[in-house]
Design a protein around this motif. Structure first.
Motif, PDB file in Angstrom:
ATOM      1  N   LEU A 148       0.805  -1.222   0.000  1.00  0.00           N
ATOM      2  CA  LEU A 148       0.000   0.000   0.000  1.00  0.00           C
ATOM      3  C   LEU A 148       0.839   1.273   0.000  1.00  0.00           C
ATOM      4  CD1 LEU A 148      -2.789  -1.029   2.544  1.00  0.00           C
ATOM      5  CD2 LEU A 148      -2.965  -0.903   0.053  1.00  0.00           C
ATOM      6  N   THR A 149       2.137   1.156   0.202  1.00  0.00           N
ATOM      7  CA  THR A 149       2.988   2.351   0.206  1.00  0.00           C
ATOM      8  C   THR A 149       3.278   2.867  -1.206  1.00  0.00           C
ATOM      9  OG1 THR A 149       5.013   1.003   0.206  1.00  0.00           O
ATOM     10  CG2 THR A 149       4.109   1.668   2.354  1.00  0.00           C
ATOM     11  N   GLN A 150       3.036   2.054  -2.214  1.00  0.00           N
ATOM     12  CA  GLN A 150       3.335   2.498  -3.572  1.00  0.00           C
ATOM     13  C   GLN A 150       2.387   3.601  -4.004  1.00  0.00           C
ATOM     14  OE1 GLN A 150       2.001  -0.338  -6.843  1.00  0.00           O
ATOM     15  NE2 GLN A 150       2.010  -1.745  -5.104  1.00  0.00           N
ATOM     16  N   ASP A 151       2.909   4.534  -4.753  1.00  0.00           N
ATOM     17  CA  ASP A 151       2.146   5.689  -5.240  1.00  0.00           C
ATOM     18  C   ASP A 151       1.626   5.382  -6.632  1.00  0.00           C
ATOM     19  OD1 ASP A 151       1.022   8.166  -5.523  1.00  0.00           O
ATOM     20  OD2 ASP A 151       2.901   9.145  -6.089  1.00  0.00           O
ATOM     21  N   ALA A 152       0.375   4.933  -6.709  1.00  0.00           N
ATOM     22  CA  ALA A 152      -0.203   4.526  -7.990  1.00  0.00           C
ATOM     23  C   ALA A 152      -0.591   5.741  -8.823  1.00  0.00           C
ATOM     24  CB  ALA A 152      -1.418   3.645  -7.750  1.00  0.00           C
ATOM     25  N   LYS A 153      -0.240   5.703 -10.084  1.00  0.00           N
ATOM     26  CA  LYS A 153      -0.595   6.788 -11.006  1.00  0.00           C
ATOM     27  C   LYS A 153      -1.812   6.442 -11.849  1.00  0.00           C
ATOM     28  CE  LYS A 153       4.147   8.541 -11.313  1.00  0.00           C
ATOM     29  NZ  LYS A 153       4.620   7.705 -10.190  1.00  0.00           N
ATOM     30  N   GLU A 154      -2.047   5.169 -12.069  1.00  0.00           N
ATOM     31  CA  GLU A 154      -3.179   4.727 -12.870  1.00  0.00           C
ATOM     32  C   GLU A 154      -4.425   4.696 -11.975  1.00  0.00           C
ATOM     33  OE1 GLU A 154      -5.332   1.925 -13.531  1.00  0.00           O
ATOM     34  OE2 GLU A 154      -5.913   3.067 -15.321  1.00  0.00           O
ATOM     35  N   PRO A 155      -5.508   5.417 -12.339  1.00  0.00           N
ATOM     36  CA  PRO A 155      -6.681   5.561 -11.463  1.00  0.00           C
ATOM     37  C   PRO A 155      -7.285   4.233 -11.011  1.00  0.00           C
ATOM     38  CG  PRO A 155      -6.819   7.111 -13.278  1.00  0.00           C
ATOM     39  CD  PRO A 155      -5.651   6.230 -13.569  1.00  0.00           C
ATOM     40  N   ARG A 156      -7.362   3.267 -11.908  1.00  0.00           N
ATOM     41  CA  ARG A 156      -7.979   1.991 -11.539  1.00  0.00           C
ATOM     42  C   ARG A 156      -7.125   1.238 -10.510  1.00  0.00           C
ATOM     43  NH1 ARG A 156     -11.450  -1.347 -15.857  1.00  0.00           N
ATOM     44  NH2 ARG A 156     -12.587  -2.640 -14.389  1.00  0.00           N
ATOM     45  N   VAL A 157      -5.817   1.336 -10.661  1.00  0.00           N
ATOM     46  CA  VAL A 157      -4.916   0.711  -9.707  1.00  0.00           C
ATOM     47  C   VAL A 157      -5.020   1.417  -8.352  1.00  0.00           C
ATOM     48  CG1 VAL A 157      -2.496   0.254  -9.144  1.00  0.00           C
ATOM     49  CG2 VAL A 157      -3.328  -0.112 -11.480  1.00  0.00           C
ATOM     50  N   ALA A 158      -5.072   2.742  -8.381  1.00  0.00           N
ATOM     51  CA  ALA A 158      -5.203   3.513  -7.142  1.00  0.00           C
ATOM     52  C   ALA A 158      -6.491   3.158  -6.403  1.00  0.00           C
ATOM     53  CB  ALA A 158      -5.166   5.002  -7.457  1.00  0.00           C
ATOM     54  N   LYS A 159      -7.558   2.967  -7.160  1.00  0.00           N
ATOM     55  CA  LYS A 159      -8.845   2.613  -6.562  1.00  0.00           C
ATOM     56  C   LYS A 159      -8.781   1.239  -5.900  1.00  0.00           C
ATOM     57  CE  LYS A 159     -13.759   2.094  -7.723  1.00  0.00           C
ATOM     58  NZ  LYS A 159     -14.760   2.163  -8.826  1.00  0.00           N
ATOM     59  N   LEU A 160      -8.105   0.307  -6.566  1.00  0.00           N
ATOM     60  CA  LEU A 160      -7.989  -1.038  -6.008  1.00  0.00           C
ATOM     61  C   LEU A 160      -7.116  -1.046  -4.751  1.00  0.00           C
ATOM     62  CD1 LEU A 160      -8.795  -3.953  -6.314  1.00  0.00           C
ATOM     63  CD2 LEU A 160      -6.850  -4.310  -7.838  1.00  0.00           C
ATOM     64  N   LEU A 161      -6.040  -0.274  -4.766  1.00  0.00           N
ATOM     65  CA  LEU A 161      -5.198  -0.173  -3.578  1.00  0.00           C
ATOM     66  C   LEU A 161      -5.969   0.442  -2.404  1.00  0.00           C
ATOM     67  CD1 LEU A 161      -1.837   1.014  -5.167  1.00  0.00           C
ATOM     68  CD2 LEU A 161      -2.276  -1.201  -4.058  1.00  0.00           C
ATOM     69  N   LYS A 162      -6.820   1.395  -2.707  1.00  0.00           N
ATOM     70  CA  LYS A 162      -7.644   2.009  -1.669  1.00  0.00           C
ATOM     71  C   LYS A 162      -8.586   0.973  -1.057  1.00  0.00           C
ATOM     72  CE  LYS A 162     -10.825   5.865  -0.849  1.00  0.00           C
ATOM     73  NZ  LYS A 162     -11.542   7.013  -1.462  1.00  0.00           N
ATOM     74  N   ARG A 163      -9.139   0.118  -1.902  1.00  0.00           N
ATOM     75  CA  ARG A 163     -10.026  -0.943  -1.411  1.00  0.00           C
ATOM     76  C   ARG A 163      -9.257  -1.931  -0.537  1.00  0.00           C
ATOM     77  NH1 ARG A 163     -13.108  -4.185  -5.935  1.00  0.00           N
ATOM     78  NH2 ARG A 163     -13.982  -2.088  -6.216  1.00  0.00           N
ATOM     79  N   LEU A 164      -8.051  -2.244  -0.943  1.00  0.00           N
ATOM     80  CA  LEU A 164      -7.216  -3.144  -0.148  1.00  0.00           C
ATOM     81  C   LEU A 164      -6.954  -2.566   1.236  1.00  0.00           C
ATOM     82  CD1 LEU A 164      -4.693  -4.260  -2.911  1.00  0.00           C
ATOM     83  CD2 LEU A 164      -5.988  -5.839  -1.444  1.00  0.00           C
ATOM     84  N   LYS A 166      -8.772  -0.247   2.798  1.00  0.00           N
ATOM     85  CA  LYS A 166     -10.026  -0.076   3.540  1.00  0.00           C
ATOM     86  C   LYS A 166     -10.395  -1.341   4.305  1.00  0.00           C
ATOM     87  CE  LYS A 166     -14.921   1.041   2.836  1.00  0.00           C
ATOM     88  NZ  LYS A 166     -15.968   1.382   1.835  1.00  0.00           N
ATOM     89  N   HIS A 167     -10.142  -2.486   3.693  1.00  0.00           N
ATOM     90  CA  HIS A 167     -10.509  -3.770   4.309  1.00  0.00           C
ATOM     91  C   HIS A 167      -9.255  -4.519   4.783  1.00  0.00           C
ATOM     92  CE1 HIS A 167     -14.509  -3.035   2.743  1.00  0.00           C
ATOM     93  NE2 HIS A 167     -14.014  -2.907   1.531  1.00  0.00           N
ATOM     94  N   ARG A 168      -8.288  -3.799   5.272  1.00  0.00           N
ATOM     95  CA  ARG A 168      -6.944  -4.321   5.556  1.00  0.00           C
ATOM     96  C   ARG A 168      -6.958  -5.687   6.254  1.00  0.00           C
ATOM     97  NH1 ARG A 168      -3.567  -3.596  10.130  1.00  0.00           N
ATOM     98  NH2 ARG A 168      -1.323  -3.774   9.656  1.00  0.00           N
ATOM     99  N   GLU A 169      -7.582  -5.803   7.414  1.00  0.00           N
ATOM    100  CA  GLU A 169      -7.551  -7.050   8.175  1.00  0.00           C
ATOM    101  C   GLU A 169      -8.460  -8.120   7.579  1.00  0.00           C
ATOM    102  OE1 GLU A 169      -8.292  -4.134   9.497  1.00  0.00           O
ATOM    103  OE2 GLU A 169      -6.678  -3.622  10.912  1.00  0.00           O
ATOM    104  N   ASP A 170      -9.465  -7.696   6.824  1.00  0.00           N
ATOM    105  CA  ASP A 170     -10.496  -8.636   6.375  1.00  0.00           C
ATOM    106  C   ASP A 170     -10.075  -9.497   5.190  1.00  0.00           C
ATOM    107  OD1 ASP A 170     -12.066  -7.539   8.342  1.00  0.00           O
ATOM    108  OD2 ASP A 170     -13.100  -6.158   7.004  1.00  0.00           O
TER     109      ASP A 170
END
Length: 204
Positions: A148-164, A166-170
């Motif tokens: 999650l520390t990577q700085d995503a430039k592609e919007p779809r990748v950034a959105k997926l990382l955000k989802r990851l 958000k549900h970190r422990e789950d």
């Protein structure tokens, strides 16, 4: 018989939950599935909200709910304070595969997720002891935090990382708790006949 199934689901150690929508006489309704190792319950409701699984599972449910990232399950987590959540890796990998088809950044992310998922499956097949599960769970969180520390430039990748994040422990409940599956395939397979029927009759 219906009430008996509900009560057995409420006492289950884990339950797979999913839903699919269709139209009945022009009205949008939802078919929900609740699947355990021994029972499958279908309910038809006019709502796709968290109130439906909350009603079926009951506020005291203590098992693990295996589900996707639909917002209703986020609210469910707040209602079922004694339950655990396992997010579906099959959904996650399908989305990362789409990312991989659009950019090199997405391809790298998909490869990392797929590699970890395969490693996790191998670990779960060993029927690990509790201390091994604790160590592997901590390792999984460290792996994700680094990802999650990577700085995503592609919007779809950034959105997926955000989802990851958000549900970190789950994403890793299946590592911490025995007999919890990392995907929601059981519920998806159970709904598949309904989805096929819906498409055949044009009730999309």
């Amino acid at each position: 018989a219906h009430n008996g199934i509900v009560m057995r689901i409420r006492s289950s150690s884990s339950v797979h939950v999913d839903e699919t929508g269709f139209y009945l006489n022009g009205k949008r309704i939802w078919c929900w599935i609740f699947a355990t190792d021994s029972d499958v319950l279908f309910v038809i409701r006019d709502s796709r909200g968290s109130g439906v699984p909350k009603q079926i599972l009951g506020r005291d449910y203590r098992g693990t709910v295996v589900c996707d990232c639909f917002s209703a399950y986020d609210l469910l987590k707040k209602h079922l304070t004694k339950a655990r959540i396992q997010k579906c890796w099959a959904h996650l990998l399908r989305e990362s595969k789409r990312c991989s088809q659009e950019s090199g950044e997405g391809k790298t992310l998909h490869s990392e997720l797929k590699t970890f998922f395969n490693r996790m499956k191998v670990f779960l097949l060993t029927n690990p002891a509790e201390d091994s599960r604790v160590a592997e769970y901590a390792s999984a969180l460290q792996w994700l935090d680094k990802l999650l520390t990577q700085d995503a430039k592609e919007p779809r990748v950034a959105k997926l990382l955000k989802r990851l994040g958000k549900h970190r422990e789950d994403w890793f409940t299946c590592i911490a708790i025995p007999n919890v599956e990392p995907t929601n395939n059981s519920a998806e397979r159970g709904l598949r006949p309904q989805v096929i029927l819906r498409r055949l009759r044009g009730s999309l």
